[in-house]
Design a protein around this motif. Structure first.
Motif, PDB file in Angstrom:
ATOM      1  N   SER A 203       0.859  -1.190   0.000  1.00  0.00           N
ATOM      2  CA  SER A 203       0.000   0.000   0.000  1.00  0.00           C
ATOM      3  C   SER A 203       0.890   1.234   0.000  1.00  0.00           C
ATOM      4  CB  SER A 203      -0.931   0.006   1.217  1.00  0.00           C
ATOM      5  OG  SER A 203      -0.173   0.058   2.412  1.00  0.00           O
ATOM      6  N   PHE A 204       0.252   2.404  -0.242  1.00  0.00           N
ATOM      7  CA  PHE A 204       0.986   3.674  -0.202  1.00  0.00           C
ATOM      8  C   PHE A 204       1.206   4.053   1.261  1.00  0.00           C
ATOM      9  CE2 PHE A 204      -0.939   4.097  -4.444  1.00  0.00           C
ATOM     10  CZ  PHE A 204       0.195   4.391  -5.181  1.00  0.00           C
ATOM     11  N   ILE A 212       5.590  -2.767   1.472  1.00  0.00           N
ATOM     12  CA  ILE A 212       4.941  -3.898   2.128  1.00  0.00           C
ATOM     13  C   ILE A 212       4.254  -3.423   3.403  1.00  0.00           C
ATOM     14  CG2 ILE A 212       7.059  -4.522   3.353  1.00  0.00           C
ATOM     15  CD1 ILE A 212       6.203  -7.442   3.084  1.00  0.00           C
ATOM     16  N   ASN A 213       3.095  -4.002   3.674  1.00  0.00           N
ATOM     17  CA  ASN A 213       2.352  -3.660   4.886  1.00  0.00           C
ATOM     18  C   ASN A 213       2.976  -4.313   6.118  1.00  0.00           C
ATOM     19  OD1 ASN A 213       0.434  -2.176   3.365  1.00  0.00           O
ATOM     20  ND2 ASN A 213      -0.680  -4.078   2.909  1.00  0.00           N
ATOM     21  N   HIS A 214       2.533  -3.861   7.274  1.00  0.00           N
ATOM     22  CA  HIS A 214       3.128  -4.341   8.517  1.00  0.00           C
ATOM     23  C   HIS A 214       2.727  -5.778   8.838  1.00  0.00           C
ATOM     24  CE1 HIS A 214       4.593  -4.308  12.651  1.00  0.00           C
ATOM     25  NE2 HIS A 214       3.403  -4.775  13.028  1.00  0.00           N
ATOM     26  N   GLU A 215       1.542  -6.185   8.505  1.00  0.00           N
ATOM     27  CA  GLU A 215       1.026  -7.505   8.881  1.00  0.00           C
ATOM     28  C   GLU A 215       1.871  -8.624   8.268  1.00  0.00           C
ATOM     29  OE1 GLU A 215      -3.209  -9.984   8.819  1.00  0.00           O
ATOM     30  OE2 GLU A 215      -2.942  -8.125   7.666  1.00  0.00           O
ATOM     31  N   PHE A 221       9.098 -11.533   4.909  1.00  0.00           N
ATOM     32  CA  PHE A 221       9.984 -10.716   4.057  1.00  0.00           C
ATOM     33  C   PHE A 221      11.254 -10.270   4.776  1.00  0.00           C
ATOM     34  CE2 PHE A 221      11.207  -6.626   2.064  1.00  0.00           C
ATOM     35  CZ  PHE A 221      11.531  -7.123   0.814  1.00  0.00           C
ATOM     36  N   TRP A 222      11.115  -9.500   5.838  1.00  0.00           N
ATOM     37  CA  TRP A 222      12.287  -8.854   6.412  1.00  0.00           C
ATOM     38  C   TRP A 222      13.255  -9.846   7.044  1.00  0.00           C
ATOM     39  CZ3 TRP A 222      12.949  -4.457   4.407  1.00  0.00           C
ATOM     40  CH2 TRP A 222      11.899  -3.596   4.146  1.00  0.00           C
ATOM     41  N   PHE A 312      12.315   0.029  11.243  1.00  0.00           N
ATOM     42  CA  PHE A 312      12.170   0.971  12.361  1.00  0.00           C
ATOM     43  C   PHE A 312      10.998   1.916  12.120  1.00  0.00           C
ATOM     44  CE2 PHE A 312      13.121   5.140  14.223  1.00  0.00           C
ATOM     45  CZ  PHE A 312      13.221   4.798  15.559  1.00  0.00           C
ATOM     46  N   LEU A 313      10.866   2.430  10.879  1.00  0.00           N
ATOM     47  CA  LEU A 313       9.755   3.322  10.561  1.00  0.00           C
ATOM     48  C   LEU A 313       8.420   2.597  10.669  1.00  0.00           C
ATOM     49  CD1 LEU A 313       8.701   6.031   9.433  1.00  0.00           C
ATOM     50  CD2 LEU A 313       9.072   5.100   7.138  1.00  0.00           C
ATOM     51  N   ASP A 314       8.368   1.370  10.197  1.00  0.00           N
ATOM     52  CA  ASP A 314       7.130   0.597  10.247  1.00  0.00           C
ATOM     53  C   ASP A 314       6.711   0.317  11.688  1.00  0.00           C
ATOM     54  OD1 ASP A 314       5.021  -0.975   8.943  1.00  0.00           O
ATOM     55  OD2 ASP A 314       6.070  -2.691   9.789  1.00  0.00           O
ATOM     56  N   ASN A 315       7.666  -0.052  12.496  1.00  0.00           N
ATOM     57  CA  ASN A 315       7.345  -0.337  13.899  1.00  0.00           C
ATOM     58  C   ASN A 315       6.912   0.921  14.645  1.00  0.00           C
ATOM     59  OD1 ASN A 315       7.924  -3.081  13.644  1.00  0.00           O
ATOM     60  ND2 ASN A 315      10.081  -2.800  14.191  1.00  0.00           N
ATOM     61  N   THR A 316       7.484   2.070  14.279  1.00  0.00           N
ATOM     62  CA  THR A 316       7.097   3.323  14.930  1.00  0.00           C
ATOM     63  C   THR A 316       5.655   3.673  14.631  1.00  0.00           C
ATOM     64  OG1 THR A 316       9.376   4.113  14.790  1.00  0.00           O
ATOM     65  CG2 THR A 316       7.656   5.744  15.165  1.00  0.00           C
ATOM     66  N   VAL A 317       5.268   3.562  13.350  1.00  0.00           N
ATOM     67  CA  VAL A 317       3.876   3.852  12.986  1.00  0.00           C
ATOM     68  C   VAL A 317       2.923   2.867  13.652  1.00  0.00           C
ATOM     69  CG1 VAL A 317       2.273   4.007  11.045  1.00  0.00           C
ATOM     70  CG2 VAL A 317       4.594   4.896  10.811  1.00  0.00           C
TER      71      VAL A 317
END
Length: 520
Positions: A203-204, A212-215, A221-222, A312-317
């Motif tokens: 998603s954007f 990639i989305n967080h779920e 992936f990571w 890190f950005l994904d976990n912060t959001v």
């Protein structure tokens, strides 16, 4: 006025700039991408896109600049691929490891170039970003980005493994390793992409490119990506350690007898090599593979850097969504200023990655194509294209000539009358023919496999001799030497034909001498 009433209806008690989540449908777009908080009693959501509220206005300019760098890298990769396809291998030194790595970087570049050309709308509605189900550009850009990331990591891993096997284990990577690399280098990214789109999606979330989305992103992936990246780093540094060890051993080697000996072949055991021989072999391989070593280090560093920053950005959001109290001060600032983001940017900085870091990550990813061009490209490719276009132009401008003028002299039967055999004496003085040159043809003797065969005209001279003498000579022409050319001195005669003429001439054959006696 109608627009203001509609906006107020969407707010439904939420202060500007927030909207009430109940005013929007629960389907369409990527619903889980909404950033909502119930600190005010209602579920109030931040307007989409999120980056417009946590970064300054020059964020779009920075991301678009990185996208244009991807365009330049795409041009460099296209030049490499066309050169490997069109030009001969001696001009390009192409290899399947380099070709597949370049294709993977092309996929990654397309993930940034497609949104740059399509200019998609990032939001499905006021609070919901677009996802892969609601935007084809999002699905295409996210798929290419993930496929390119997976492929880049896998192919640098295979290149590092190939170098490690050659240097440390003295193995020749051949066809079996090539098929193994194709299966692993493209099989895992394709299967991984399918799993990603099913269990996580894109998603954007970060500019015009879908990510990639967080779920389930860590599991599918990571973590696998970082495992292969870590293995690449371990293998690469193990290879470096072995090279250092061999170099130090060569310095301590006092055996001078191995100084001028050739390097051992790959069939020899590594235990039989002296330190100097091992060092020369390793140095030779490194000299041939230094381009691959450098590109592996660059790409793996970019991938690890991007993975760490984005995780890190994904976990912060995600933390803000699960625990809005972490962003309470910033949310309160936006409410009190009625949506003035500039007054609240300082409070948003601890919640996100800084703009300089984000710009550095995007630019480094975009420069992978340029690194490939600078490292894998050769000046011989440029000269090869110049020669290719010159040959193409000459073939178009070639004038018509008659058939007689284009007839090759060596294809004309009349040319045999003036053609000079390399074994015949020259007319301008007595000269010794080059029997040991590379251009003189070797004709095996009719009755021996170790001596040159007499020219064809000797047969006709022998037939004349046979017709003048009723009894033919025996099968053995000379008994003095097994090769039939006793006391032959190449430096003291005109040609082998002279010897044959003297051997089989009628004057040297005497029936009274009995068969098998030929005098020269």
């Amino acid at each position: 006025m109608e627009l203001s009433r509609s906006i107020e209806d969407l707010r439904m008690g939420c202060v500007a700039p927030f909207f009430n989540e109940k005013a929007f449908p629960s389907t369409g777009g990527f619903v889980n991408g909404r950033l909502c908080s119930n600190l005010t009693g209602a579920s109030c959501c931040l307007p989409c896109p999120l980056t417009d509220w946590v970064y300054p206005d020059n964020f779009k300019t920075a991301t678009q600049s990185a996208d244009w760098v991807n365009v330049v890298g795409m041009v460099g990769c296209a030049f490499l691929l066309l050169s490997w396809i069109v030009l001969p291998v001696e001009r390009t030194h192409r290899h399947y490891l380099s070709i597949c790595l370049t294709v993977a970087v092309v996929f990654m570049n397309l993930g940034f170039i497609i949104p740059l050309a399509g200019k998609p709308e990032q939001c499905f509605n006021e609070i919901t970003p677009h996802g892969q189900d609601s935007s084809t550009i999002c699905a295409a850009s996210g798929a290419f980005l993930l496929l390119g990331g997976w492929g880049g990591v896998l192919w640098v891993f295979l290149r590092a493994l190939s170098l490690h096997l050659q240097i440390c284990w003295q193995m020749v990577v051949g066809r079996n390793y090539m098929w193994f690399s194709q299966a692993l280098g493209w099989g895992i990214p394709i299967v991984g992409l399918v799993l990603l789109l099913i269990f996580s999606g894109v998603s954007f979330r970060f500019g015009q490119t879908c990510h990639i989305n967080h779920e389930n992103s860590l599991a599918d992936f990571w973590i696998p990506l970082l495992i292969f990246a870590g293995l690449t780093v371990i293998i690469q540094f193990a290879t470096f350690g072995y090279c250092i060890k061999v170099y130090l051993a060569s310095l301590a080697d006092g055996n001078q007898s191995t100084e001028n000996t050739g390097g051992p072949s790959y069939s020899n055991s590594i235990r039989t090599m002296t330190p100097r021989q091992a060092y020369r072999r390793v140095r030779r391989v490194v000299q041939l593979q230094w381009r691959g070593i450098v590109i592996v280090l660059i790409i793996i560093a970019d991938v690890i850097f991007f993975a760490i920053i984005f995780v890190f950005l994904d976990n912060t959001v995600q933390d803000i969504k699960t625990d809005p109290n972490k962003a309470k001060t910033w949310i309160a600032c936006l409410g009190m200023t009625r949506g003035d983001k500039h007054a609240c940017l300082d409070l948003a900085q601890p919640l996100v990655v800084g703009l300089p870091t984000v710009t550095a990550v995007l630019v480094l990813l975009a420069m992978n194509g340029l690194w490939l061009l600078l490292i894998l490209g050769r000046w011989s490719m440029v000269t090869g294209w110049v020669e290719w276009f010159a040959a193409l132009g000459s073939s178009r401008n070639k004038e018509f000539v008659s058939v007689d003028a284009r007839m090759d002299l060596k294809n004309d039967p009349r040319s045999y009358e003036i053609a000079m055999s390399p074994m015949s004496p020259v007319s301008a003085g007595r000269k010794t023919p080059d029997y040991f040159g590379h251009t003189a043809p070797y004709h095996p003797h009719q009755r021996s496999f170790s001596t040159p065969r007499a020219p064809n005209n000797v047969r006709f001279e022998m037939m004349d001799a046979y017709q003048s003498h009723p009894e033919p000579p025996a099968a053995t022409y000379a008994s003095t030497n097994s090769s039939g050319y006793a006391d032959m001195n190449p430096l003291g005669m005109n040609s082998l034909r002279d010897q044959e003429d003297a051997r089989y001439s009628p004057s040297n054959y005497s029936p009274n001498k009995g068969p098998g006696h030929v005098f020269i």
